[in-house]
Design a protein around this motif. Structure first.
Motif, mmCIF file in Angstrom:
data_model
loop_
_atom_site.group_PDB
_atom_site.id
_atom_site.type_symbol
_atom_site.label_atom_id
_atom_site.label_comp_id
_atom_site.label_asym_id
_atom_site.label_seq_id
_atom_site.Cartn_x
_atom_site.Cartn_y
_atom_site.Cartn_z
ATOM 1 N N THR A 289 29.721 98.475 54.481
ATOM 2 C CA THR A 289 30.223 99.932 54.399
ATOM 3 C C THR A 289 29.075 100.811 53.983
ATOM 4 N N ALA A 290 27.932 100.433 53.095
ATOM 5 C CA ALA A 290 27.058 101.480 52.837
ATOM 6 C C ALA A 290 26.029 101.591 53.967
ATOM 7 N N ASN A 291 25.778 100.642 54.579
ATOM 8 C CA ASN A 291 25.047 100.760 55.968
ATOM 9 C C ASN A 291 25.666 101.646 56.885
ATOM 10 N N GLY A 292 27.027 101.707 56.934
ATOM 11 C CA GLY A 292 27.699 102.255 57.856
ATOM 12 C C GLY A 292 27.516 103.760 57.560
ATOM 13 N N MET A 293 27.757 103.995 55.904
ATOM 14 C CA MET A 293 27.644 105.505 55.601
ATOM 15 C C MET A 293 26.080 105.965 55.851
ATOM 16 N N LEU A 294 25.185 105.053 55.903
ATOM 17 C CA LEU A 294 23.902 105.722 55.982
ATOM 18 C C LEU A 294 23.868 106.140 57.408
ATOM 19 N N VAL A 295 24.336 105.215 58.287
ATOM 20 C CA VAL A 295 24.172 105.466 59.730
ATOM 21 C C VAL A 295 25.055 106.667 60.168
ATOM 22 N N TRP A 296 26.184 106.799 59.728
ATOM 23 C CA TRP A 296 27.016 107.965 59.845
ATOM 24 C C TRP A 296 26.183 109.350 59.335
#
Length: 318
Positions: A289-296
């Motif tokens: 989830t954290a990695n996804g937030m960074l990508v977004w």
């Protein structure tokens, strides 16, 4: 044989016999130990065996015929097995490739390749000592509600004990029965019972293409299965068919359970493992989830940069 018996045994070769006496899709389990194509009728010379109580007339298959022989009887097994029916073949290594080739020419599916550890009582000097048989476990594909039978907990209620009982290296015990009439290369009934219990249920039909001493038949009848067998040697047929009438029927064994103290210990360990797995899964999900937030976030910044145009400073490229 009388029609009210739970068994049928025929004094003929299994290829012709199955064609004449066994219908399509009618057998639940085949367990068989075919001739090995290694001049088995002469092995007593090499193994220094006492053949005085061994039934005469054992027939091996010439090596020149072994490939076709294997192809023909395996094909009949495929035909007579019901969808989901299981097949166990016990084999040595010398002509194993012929049996495997025959199996691969069918639509049967490989489930396991087991090793049965066994001491032959011979020694070698310039190579490793042979001490095992192969047990090939194949099955006919399932169809609709006809599924493959595998009773994982017939012997033990707890998964830990069942796990160790189902390892792919098994032990084949010797049957020491001094003075008792036997067939050449006769397998232990205890060994055969294990596979019958795992891969069949009461009232199922078990078939043995190469009956020999009819150990498979006795093991099947003992636990309420029906039996079909073939044995080409008339001496073995005459000696062992009568033994089927003296089999003492038994109920299926009650699965063994660990004592309460041991079970409680195992449950505590399993609860700990479940907590650890849940924690690792939660940690992995959080990281994802954290990695996804960074990508977004990076994607949003890139969009703003494009919207700002060439004459505006968005700050993302400094």
């Amino acid at each position: 044989m009388q029609s009210d018996k739970l068994y049928r045994v025929y004094n003929q070769d299994c290829i012709t016999g199955m064609q004449e006496h066994v219908g399509d899709n009618t057998v639940d389990l085949v367990f068989t130990d075919p001739p090995y194509g290694i001049d088995g009728d002469e092995l007593d010379v090499h193994y220094h065996r006492d053949e005085s109580v061994v039934v005469p007339g054992y027939r091996d298959v010439p090596l020149s015929e072994y490939a076709d022989f294997s192809r023909n009887w395996v094909k009949q097994c495929e035909r007579v097995l019901r969808p989901g029916g299981s097949l166990y073949i016990v084999s040595g290594y010398t002509n194993l490739h012929h049996i495997l080739n025959a199996l691969h020419e069918t639509k049967l599916q490989e489930i396991n390749h087991l090793i049965a550890q066994y001491s032959f009582g011979v020694s070698t000097k310039n190579k490793f000592v042979s001490s095992h048989y192969h047990v090939l476990f194949w099955a006919k594909p399932d169809r609709a509600k006809q599924k493959r039978t595998f009773n994982s907990n017939w012997r033990y209620t707890d998964q830990k004990d069942s796990y160790h009982d189902r390892l792919s290296v098994q032990t084949l015990p010797r049957d020491y029965k001094p003075g008792e009439i036997k067939n050449k290369n006769q397998l232990s009934e205890t060994f055969i019972e294990k596979f019958i219990m795992y891969s069949s249920n009461r009232n199922d039909t078990v078939l043995d293409c190469f009956g020999g001493g009819l150990t498979t038949g006795r093991a099947a009848l003992r636990f309420g299965r029906r039996f079909i067998g073939f044995e080409l040697n008339p001496h073995a047929y005459a000696a062992f068919v009568p033994t089927l009438d003296s089999v003492e029927a038994r109920p299926d064994p009650v699965p063994e359970a660990p004592d309460q103290e041991e079970l409680a210990k195992r449950e505590r360990l399993r609860a700990g493992w479940r907590r650890d797995r849940a924690a690792r899964k939660a940690e992995k999900n959080a990281l994802t989830t954290a990695n996804g937030m960074l990508v977004w976030a990076h994607q949003d910044e890139s969009t703003e940069s494009r919207d700002a145009g060439p004459d505006q400073d968005c700050g993302c490229c400094r």
